[in-house]
Design a protein around this motif. Structure first.
Motif, PDB file in Angstrom:
ATOM      1  N   ALA A   1       0.794  -1.224   0.000  1.00 17.94           N
ATOM      2  CA  ALA A   1       0.000   0.000   0.000  1.00 17.94           C
ATOM      3  C   ALA A   1       0.831   1.281   0.000  1.00 17.94           C
ATOM      4  CB  ALA A   1      -0.932   0.001   1.213  1.00 17.94           C
ATOM      5  N   GLU A   2       2.140   1.177   0.075  1.00 21.03           N
ATOM      6  CA  GLU A   2       2.973   2.357   0.211  1.00 21.03           C
ATOM      7  C   GLU A   2       3.030   3.183  -1.077  1.00 21.03           C
ATOM      8  OE1 GLU A   2       6.829   0.686   1.026  1.00 21.03           O
ATOM      9  OE2 GLU A   2       7.411   0.806  -1.069  1.00 21.03           O
ATOM     10  N   ALA A   3       3.515   4.400  -0.935  1.00 22.40           N
ATOM     11  CA  ALA A   3       3.843   5.234  -2.087  1.00 22.40           C
ATOM     12  C   ALA A   3       5.349   5.136  -2.317  1.00 22.40           C
ATOM     13  CB  ALA A   3       3.445   6.681  -1.832  1.00 22.40           C
ATOM     14  N   ASN A   4       5.755   4.861  -3.536  1.00 25.25           N
ATOM     15  CA  ASN A   4       7.171   4.857  -3.880  1.00 25.25           C
ATOM     16  C   ASN A   4       7.306   5.209  -5.360  1.00 25.25           C
ATOM     17  OD1 ASN A   4       7.200   2.407  -5.568  1.00 25.25           O
ATOM     18  ND2 ASN A   4       6.833   1.282  -3.660  1.00 25.25           N
ATOM     19  N   PRO A   5       8.498   5.543  -5.819  1.00 24.43           N
ATOM     20  CA  PRO A   5       8.667   5.977  -7.208  1.00 24.43           C
ATOM     21  C   PRO A   5       8.239   4.945  -8.243  1.00 24.43           C
ATOM     22  CG  PRO A   5      10.583   6.591  -5.913  1.00 24.43           C
ATOM     23  CD  PRO A   5       9.740   5.720  -5.035  1.00 24.43           C
ATOM     24  N   LEU A   6       8.437   3.651  -7.962  1.00 23.03           N
ATOM     25  CA  LEU A   6       8.046   2.617  -8.915  1.00 23.03           C
ATOM     26  C   LEU A   6       6.527   2.581  -9.075  1.00 23.03           C
ATOM     27  CD1 LEU A   6      10.382  -0.412  -8.083  1.00 23.03           C
ATOM     28  CD2 LEU A   6      10.625   1.287  -9.901  1.00 23.03           C
ATOM     29  N   TYR A   7       5.813   2.597  -7.959  1.00 19.49           N
ATOM     30  CA  TYR A   7       4.359   2.550  -8.029  1.00 19.49           C
ATOM     31  C   TYR A   7       3.804   3.801  -8.706  1.00 19.49           C
ATOM     32  CZ  TYR A   7       4.426  -1.371  -4.666  1.00 19.49           C
ATOM     33  OH  TYR A   7       4.630  -2.576  -4.045  1.00 19.49           O
ATOM     34  N   GLU A   8       4.399   4.959  -8.390  1.00 15.55           N
ATOM     35  CA  GLU A   8       3.924   6.201  -8.987  1.00 15.55           C
ATOM     36  C   GLU A   8       4.060   6.165 -10.506  1.00 15.55           C
ATOM     37  OE1 GLU A   8       6.039   9.346  -7.093  1.00 15.55           O
ATOM     38  OE2 GLU A   8       5.240   8.877  -5.088  1.00 15.55           O
ATOM     39  N   LYS A   9       5.102   5.499 -10.992  1.00 13.67           N
ATOM     40  CA  LYS A   9       5.358   5.463 -12.428  1.00 13.67           C
ATOM     41  C   LYS A   9       4.641   4.320 -13.137  1.00 13.67           C
ATOM     42  CE  LYS A   9       9.194   5.915 -15.678  1.00 13.67           C
ATOM     43  NZ  LYS A   9      10.655   6.152 -15.790  1.00 13.67           N
ATOM     44  N   LEU A  10       4.448   3.196 -12.438  1.00 15.31           N
ATOM     45  CA  LEU A  10       4.040   1.977 -13.132  1.00 15.31           C
ATOM     46  C   LEU A  10       2.709   1.388 -12.680  1.00 15.31           C
ATOM     47  CD1 LEU A  10       7.560   0.283 -13.113  1.00 15.31           C
ATOM     48  CD2 LEU A  10       6.454   1.436 -15.033  1.00 15.31           C
ATOM     49  N   VAL A  11       2.082   1.935 -11.641  1.00 20.77           N
ATOM     50  CA  VAL A  11       0.810   1.407 -11.142  1.00 20.77           C
ATOM     51  C   VAL A  11      -0.304   2.406 -11.450  1.00 20.77           C
ATOM     52  CG1 VAL A  11      -0.484   0.706  -9.087  1.00 20.77           C
ATOM     53  CG2 VAL A  11       1.920   0.038  -9.338  1.00 20.77           C
ATOM     54  N   ARG A  12      -1.433   1.895 -11.944  1.00 19.62           N
ATOM     55  CA  ARG A  12      -2.581   2.732 -12.250  1.00 19.62           C
ATOM     56  C   ARG A  12      -3.837   2.127 -11.623  1.00 19.62           C
ATOM     57  NH1 ARG A  12       1.148   5.237 -13.336  1.00 19.62           N
ATOM     58  NH2 ARG A  12       1.697   6.402 -15.235  1.00 19.62           N
ATOM     59  N   ALA A  13      -4.792   2.974 -11.283  1.00 18.43           N
ATOM     60  CA  ALA A  13      -6.069   2.506 -10.739  1.00 18.43           C
ATOM     61  C   ALA A  13      -7.014   2.212 -11.897  1.00 18.43           C
ATOM     62  CB  ALA A  13      -6.673   3.551  -9.821  1.00 18.43           C
ATOM     63  N   ILE A  14      -7.472   0.963 -11.973  1.00 20.23           N
ATOM     64  CA  ILE A  14      -8.411   0.533 -13.008  1.00 20.23           C
ATOM     65  C   ILE A  14      -9.600  -0.123 -12.322  1.00 20.23           C
ATOM     66  CG2 ILE A  14      -8.783  -0.917 -15.036  1.00 20.23           C
ATOM     67  CD1 ILE A  14      -6.777   1.266 -15.576  1.00 20.23           C
ATOM     68  N   GLY A  15     -10.771   0.423 -12.514  1.00 24.83           N
ATOM     69  CA  GLY A  15     -11.961  -0.160 -11.901  1.00 24.83           C
ATOM     70  C   GLY A  15     -11.874  -0.231 -10.392  1.00 24.83           C
ATOM     71  N   GLY A  16     -11.182   0.729  -9.780  1.00 25.30           N
ATOM     72  CA  GLY A  16     -11.036   0.738  -8.330  1.00 25.30           C
ATOM     73  C   GLY A  16      -9.937  -0.163  -7.810  1.00 25.30           C
ATOM     74  N   VAL A  17      -9.160  -0.768  -8.707  1.00 25.56           N
ATOM     75  CA  VAL A  17      -8.081  -1.682  -8.314  1.00 25.56           C
ATOM     76  C   VAL A  17      -6.749  -1.131  -8.816  1.00 25.56           C
ATOM     77  CG1 VAL A  17      -7.122  -4.008  -8.574  1.00 25.56           C
ATOM     78  CG2 VAL A  17      -9.597  -3.693  -8.383  1.00 25.56           C
ATOM     79  N   ARG A  18      -5.740  -1.102  -7.951  1.00 23.75           N
ATOM     80  CA  ARG A  18      -4.396  -0.692  -8.356  1.00 23.75           C
ATOM     81  C   ARG A  18      -3.753  -1.832  -9.143  1.00 23.75           C
ATOM     82  NH1 ARG A  18      -1.873  -0.897  -3.710  1.00 23.75           N
ATOM     83  NH2 ARG A  18      -0.032   0.310  -4.296  1.00 23.75           N
ATOM     84  N   LEU A  19      -3.285  -1.503 -10.358  1.00 23.00           N
ATOM     85  CA  LEU A  19      -2.833  -2.536 -11.285  1.00 23.00           C
ATOM     86  C   LEU A  19      -1.492  -2.164 -11.902  1.00 23.00           C
ATOM     87  CD1 LEU A  19      -3.343  -5.078 -13.152  1.00 23.00           C
ATOM     88  CD2 LEU A  19      -4.472  -3.472 -14.721  1.00 23.00           C
ATOM     89  N   ALA A  20      -0.606  -3.179 -12.002  1.00 24.34           N
ATOM     90  CA  ALA A  20       0.631  -3.072 -12.774  1.00 24.34           C
ATOM     91  C   ALA A  20       0.640  -4.184 -13.802  1.00 24.34           C
ATOM     92  CB  ALA A  20       1.849  -3.168 -11.857  1.00 24.34           C
ATOM     93  N   VAL A  21       1.077  -3.885 -15.008  1.00 23.31           N
ATOM     94  CA  VAL A  21       1.065  -4.882 -16.081  1.00 23.31           C
ATOM     95  C   VAL A  21       2.488  -5.114 -16.577  1.00 23.31           C
ATOM     96  CG1 VAL A  21      -1.256  -4.167 -16.754  1.00 23.31           C
ATOM     97  CG2 VAL A  21       0.701  -3.229 -17.977  1.00 23.31           C
ATOM     98  N   THR A  22       2.779  -6.348 -16.977  1.00 20.47           N
ATOM     99  CA  THR A  22       4.103  -6.635 -17.521  1.00 20.47           C
ATOM    100  C   THR A  22       4.257  -6.075 -18.918  1.00 20.47           C
ATOM    101  OG1 THR A  22       3.324  -8.778 -18.320  1.00 20.47           O
ATOM    102  CG2 THR A  22       4.387  -8.739 -16.177  1.00 20.47           C
ATOM    103  N   GLY A  23       3.141  -5.978 -19.648  1.00 22.80           N
ATOM    104  CA  GLY A  23       3.188  -5.490 -21.021  1.00 22.80           C
ATOM    105  C   GLY A  23       3.206  -6.647 -22.003  1.00 22.80           C
ATOM    106  N   PRO A  24       2.717  -6.417 -23.211  1.00 22.60           N
ATOM    107  CA  PRO A  24       2.642  -7.478 -24.219  1.00 22.60           C
ATOM    108  C   PRO A  24       3.965  -7.668 -24.943  1.00 22.60           C
ATOM    109  CG  PRO A  24       1.798  -5.442 -25.141  1.00 22.60           C
ATOM    110  CD  PRO A  24       2.174  -5.136 -23.708  1.00 22.60           C
ATOM    111  N   PHE A  25       4.031  -8.709 -25.749  1.00 20.14           N
ATOM    112  CA  PHE A  25       5.156  -8.874 -26.658  1.00 20.14           C
ATOM    113  C   PHE A  25       5.164  -7.707 -27.644  1.00 20.14           C
ATOM    114  CE2 PHE A  25       6.835 -13.476 -27.296  1.00 20.14           C
ATOM    115  CZ  PHE A  25       7.804 -13.225 -26.349  1.00 20.14           C
ATOM    116  N   ALA A  26       6.324  -7.158 -27.900  1.00 22.98           N
ATOM    117  CA  ALA A  26       6.475  -6.122 -28.910  1.00 22.98           C
ATOM    118  C   ALA A  26       7.084  -6.738 -30.167  1.00 22.98           C
ATOM    119  CB  ALA A  26       7.377  -5.003 -28.386  1.00 22.98           C
TER     120      ALA A  26
END
Length: 321
Positions: free
Chosen positions: A100-125
């Motif tokens: 639940a903490e705030a840190n630089p990684l979460y600020e950059k890579l975590v987003r709230a979607i549908g009320g849930v904090r979410l981080a994604v690995t990303g698709p194949f490029a």
């Protein structure tokens, strides 16, 4: 607690992972952190994102070096981020993250979607095709979980790659409970048997969740195939069908029987035994395997020296640090 959803492709594991995260988030959204670690990146949409919005989410896999650098901290056993593998465990001086903490990684890579904090690995490029393994992207999730000290009432939930692909790294050992989603079919039960065959040797707790269950005959089939591993099951759902058509209803409108199944999942997770010592030992085991298999040759050094003997993420250790 840390939980994973696994199962055969198409079994509905992403759908159930999204429902479970939404169910937890209603109670305390800041204490829930979801990760999409599936090569098919559908968790954001299952949580309610528009597909175009989901495509723009920042990808952990694109920021792996930043993740390494942050987690490395001033750990004297790790001279640089480049020396870290996806399996590198924490030690004195490492940065330990919470849910639940705030840190630089979460600020950059975590987003709230549908009320849930979410981080994604990303698709194949396009640049990945033919030259990279998807598990190199998932490495960011493994590193974060290795360095995550989740506290009481906090939940990290991961939607994993389908089938036995989860065993391409040590990520499958990073959970207090693994929910294996199983349809009442021979193929889905086959994936269950394969997964259990690999996981049980490592003390991984497996709980089977039936899905797409129509009647008592389906329940009997599952119980006959998986026995006491069957915890609960989800029936066909108008709520889910609406979501699949782009209409995301409030989680409180989920069918009572399916909502009860979510409560059973939470109860099973909450009663899991937290074993920080085994958690550290497994991290050391898989880091050693990777170091000996390829990491030492690439680095030109013995990367098992990154392991700090006796170091764990137990609360007393974290508090002292």
């Amino acid at each position: 607690m840390k939980a994973a959803f696994v199962g055969k492709g198409g079994s509905g594991k992403t759908t159930l992972a999204a429902l479970f995260c939404r169910f937890l988030a209603v109670q305390d959204a800041p204490r829930v952190l979801a990760f999409d670690a599936d090569i098919n990146q559908h968790l954001a949409v299952a949580l309610g994102a528009d597909p175009d919005e989901a495509a723009l989410l920042p990808a952990l896999g694109d920021h792996l070096e930043e993740v390494k650098e942050y987690l490395r901290g001033d750990n004297p056993r790790i001279p640089s981020a480049a020396a870290m593998l996806k399996t590198t465990p924490p030690g004195p001086g490492s940065r330990i993250v919470g849910v639940a903490e705030a840190n630089p990684l979460y600020e950059k890579l975590v987003r709230a979607i549908g009320g849930v904090r979410l981080a994604v690995t990303g698709p194949f490029a396009a640049d990945d095709l033919g030259v990279a393994c998807y598990h190199s992207k998932v490495g960011a999730v493994e590193l974060l979980l290795n360095h995550m000290a989740d506290g009481p009432g906090e939940y990290a939930v991961v939607d994993m790659t389908a089938g036995a692909d989860s065993f391409a790294s040590g990520l499958f050992t990073r959970f207090d409970c693994t929910f294996l989603v199983c349809e009442p079919t021979v193929r889905s039960v086959g994936v269950y048997r394969q997964y259990v065959g690999y996981a049980r040797d490592h003390g991984v707790r497996i709980v089977v969740v039936g899905n797409k269950v129509d009647d008592a005959e389906d329940v009997d089939f599952l119980r006959g195939e998986v026995g006491d591993d069957l915890l609960c099951w989800f029936g066909r759902s108008g709520f889910v069908k609406a979501a699949e058509r782009g209409r995301h209803l409030p989680i409180g409108e989920l069918e009572p029987a399916n909502a009860h199944a979510l409560a059973e999942l939470k109860a099973a997770l909450d009663t899991s035994t937290k074993n920080w010592i085994r958690y550290a030992e497994q991290a050391a085991e898989f880091h050693t395997r990777n170091a000996h298999a390829w990491g030492n040759d690439r680095a030109g050094a013995d990367l098992t020296a990154q392991i700090a003997p006796g170091f764990t993420l137990a609360p007393a250790t974290a508090a002292a640090r």
